[in-house]
Design a protein around this motif. Structure first.
Motif, short mmCIF file in Angstrom:
data_model
loop_
_atom_site.label_atom_id
_atom_site.label_comp_id
_atom_site.label_asym_id
_atom_site.label_seq_id
_atom_site.Cartn_x
_atom_site.Cartn_y
_atom_site.Cartn_z
N ALA A 10 1.64 -8.03 3.34
CA ALA A 10 1.37 -8.52 4.69
C ALA A 10 -0.07 -8.21 5.08
O ALA A 10 -0.51 -7.06 4.98
CB ALA A 10 2.32 -7.87 5.69
N LEU A 11 -0.78 -9.21 5.53
CA LEU A 11 -2.14 -9.05 6.06
C LEU A 11 -2.08 -9.17 7.57
O LEU A 11 -1.56 -10.15 8.11
CB LEU A 11 -3.06 -10.13 5.49
CG LEU A 11 -4.44 -10.28 6.17
CD1 LEU A 11 -5.28 -9.01 5.99
CD2 LEU A 11 -5.17 -11.50 5.61
N VAL A 12 -2.63 -8.17 8.25
CA VAL A 12 -2.73 -8.19 9.71
C VAL A 12 -4.22 -8.16 10.06
O VAL A 12 -4.89 -7.15 9.83
CB VAL A 12 -2.00 -7.01 10.37
CG1 VAL A 12 -2.03 -7.16 11.90
CG2 VAL A 12 -0.57 -6.90 9.86
N ALA A 24 0.69 -3.50 12.13
CA ALA A 24 0.53 -2.99 10.77
C ALA A 24 1.44 -1.79 10.53
O ALA A 24 2.08 -1.67 9.47
CB ALA A 24 -0.93 -2.62 10.53
N LEU A 25 1.52 -0.90 11.50
CA LEU A 25 2.39 0.27 11.39
C LEU A 25 3.85 -0.16 11.30
O LEU A 25 4.62 0.34 10.47
CB LEU A 25 2.17 1.19 12.59
CG LEU A 25 3.07 2.43 12.68
CD1 LEU A 25 2.89 3.33 11.46
CD2 LEU A 25 2.76 3.21 13.96
N GLY A 26 4.24 -1.10 12.15
CA GLY A 26 5.62 -1.58 12.13
C GLY A 26 5.98 -2.22 10.80
O GLY A 26 7.08 -2.01 10.26
N LEU A 27 5.07 -3.00 10.24
CA LEU A 27 5.33 -3.63 8.95
C LEU A 27 5.35 -2.60 7.83
O LEU A 27 6.13 -2.73 6.88
CB LEU A 27 4.28 -4.70 8.67
CG LEU A 27 4.39 -5.97 9.54
CD1 LEU A 27 3.17 -6.86 9.36
CD2 LEU A 27 5.67 -6.74 9.20
N ALA A 28 4.51 -1.57 7.93
CA ALA A 28 4.54 -0.51 6.93
C ALA A 28 5.90 0.17 6.90
O ALA A 28 6.40 0.55 5.83
CB ALA A 28 3.43 0.51 7.22
N ARG A 29 6.53 0.31 8.04
CA ARG A 29 7.85 0.95 8.11
C ARG A 29 8.93 0.10 7.46
O ARG A 29 10.00 0.61 7.15
CB ARG A 29 8.20 1.24 9.57
CG ARG A 29 7.39 2.39 10.16
CD ARG A 29 7.90 2.77 11.54
NE ARG A 29 7.31 4.02 11.99
CZ ARG A 29 6.63 4.17 13.13
NH1 ARG A 29 6.46 3.13 13.95
NH2 ARG A 29 6.13 5.33 13.46
N THR A 30 8.68 -1.20 7.26
CA THR A 30 9.67 -2.06 6.61
C THR A 30 9.56 -2.01 5.10
O THR A 30 10.36 -2.65 4.40
CB THR A 30 9.49 -3.53 7.05
OG1 THR A 30 8.29 -4.07 6.46
CG2 THR A 30 9.44 -3.67 8.55
N ALA A 32 6.83 -3.08 3.43
CA ALA A 32 5.84 -4.05 2.96
C ALA A 32 4.56 -3.34 2.56
O ALA A 32 4.24 -2.25 3.06
CB ALA A 32 5.54 -5.06 4.07
N THR A 33 3.82 -3.94 1.64
CA THR A 33 2.44 -3.52 1.39
C THR A 33 1.58 -4.15 2.46
O THR A 33 1.51 -5.38 2.58
CB THR A 33 1.97 -3.98 0.00
OG1 THR A 33 2.78 -3.35 -1.00
CG2 THR A 33 0.51 -3.62 -0.22
N VAL A 34 0.95 -3.32 3.27
CA VAL A 34 0.22 -3.79 4.44
C VAL A 34 -1.28 -3.70 4.20
O VAL A 34 -1.78 -2.67 3.71
CB VAL A 34 0.61 -2.98 5.70
CG1 VAL A 34 -0.22 -3.42 6.91
CG2 VAL A 34 2.09 -3.13 5.98
N VAL A 60 -0.31 0.98 2.05
CA VAL A 60 -1.27 0.39 2.98
C VAL A 60 -2.66 0.41 2.37
O VAL A 60 -3.07 1.41 1.76
CB VAL A 60 -1.23 1.10 4.36
CG1 VAL A 60 -1.48 2.59 4.22
CG2 VAL A 60 -2.21 0.49 5.33
N GLU A 61 -3.37 -0.69 2.53
CA GLU A 61 -4.72 -0.85 2.02
C GLU A 61 -5.60 -1.36 3.16
O GLU A 61 -5.11 -1.68 4.24
CB GLU A 61 -4.74 -1.85 0.86
CG GLU A 61 -3.77 -1.52 -0.27
CD GLU A 61 -3.56 -2.68 -1.21
OE1 GLU A 61 -4.28 -3.70 -1.07
OE2 GLU A 61 -2.68 -2.58 -2.09
#
Length: 263
Positions: A10-12, A24-30, A32-34, A60-61
């Protein structure tokens, strides 16, 4: 419901602070590679570290790129050729009277708020369609429906995002790729906090109290009668990015506290 995006990238955009970082934090909790994005490497590194502090096992990157220009978008895409989830969050706002906004400012707002999402969607959506799955979310605003008199140029860009998201959703019909807009209302992001800092200093109110006063004065149709938190907005975005949201596309999802006075 447990949202699991393990194995997805996922790119934010514009995610070093505010709503973007919360997404980004919410997606990291799922799971996903953010990929966090901002203009300055220092800010990107700080955001990545903050997310890792909250979610120790986060994947996360960070990529620093200025998405105002086609060249900046090309740099980002070269560094990250493929994503499964694209959140077009990067945006700017600035209250200014219509008669004082020069052409250059209109174009600057359009390039940042609109064309960044157009260019990135054009780059990433075809491969999503080929794979049969993808999520694209444009972070619009209730200002795209309630054009603010103090920011007509900003409202214009947010309306444009709604049109693009709806049209792109139709263009990608049947591919497994969904495209939606999320419309926050007044939200206690760093940008809004900066706007309210003089009021906080003058009145001695907390930021939340000053935000609620701003909403009552400038968005009196709000039903919740306060500003939202960045986490409340991020929750809607994370859902729109999820596998569970597979039947939600072409939608304008409002997180505006009921500010837009329509059913």
């Amino acid at each position: 419901m447990r949202i699991d995006l393990t194995g997805k990238t996922a790119l934010v955009t514009g995610s070093t602070l505010g709503i973007g970082r919360a997404i980004a934090l919410g997606l990291a909790r799922t799971g996903a590679t953010v990929v966090v994005n901002g203009r300055r490497q220092e800010a990107v590194d700080t955001a990545v570290a903050a997310i890792r502090a909250e979610v120790p096992d986060a994947k996360v990157e960070g990529i620093a790129a200025d998405l105002r220009t086609a060249e900046g978008v090309a740099e980002l895409v070269a560094a990250l050729p493929s994503v499964d989830v694209l959140v077009n969050n990067v945006g700017i706002f600035n209250p200014q009277d219509f008669f004082e906004v020069p052409d250059e400012e209109w174009f600057r707002f359009y390039e940042v708020n609109v064309m960044s999402g157009v260019r990135l969607s054009r780059a990433y959506a075809p491969a999503m369609a080929e794979r049969g799955w993808g999520r694209i979310v444009f972070i619009s605003s209730e200002s795209g429906l309630n054009i603010p008199v103090e920011m007509v140029h900003y409202g214009m860009t947010k309306t444009a995002q709604l049109a693009i998201a709806r049209g792109l959703a139709k263009r990608l019909a049947g591919t497994g790729v969904t495209v939606n807009s999320v419309l926050p209302g007044p939200t206690l992001s760093e940008g809004v906090s900066e706007m309210l800092k003089d009021e906080v200093a003058k009145t001695g109110q907390s930021l939340e109290e000053a935000g609620a006063a701003f909403v009552r004065a400038h968005r009196p149709s709000s039903i919740i009668q306060r500003a939202a938190t960045v986490e409340e907005v991020a929750n809607m975005v994370v859902y729109a990015c999820s596998k569970e949201a597979s039947a939600t596309t072409g939608a304008a999802l409002r997180v505006d506290g009921g500010t837009v006075d329509t059913i």
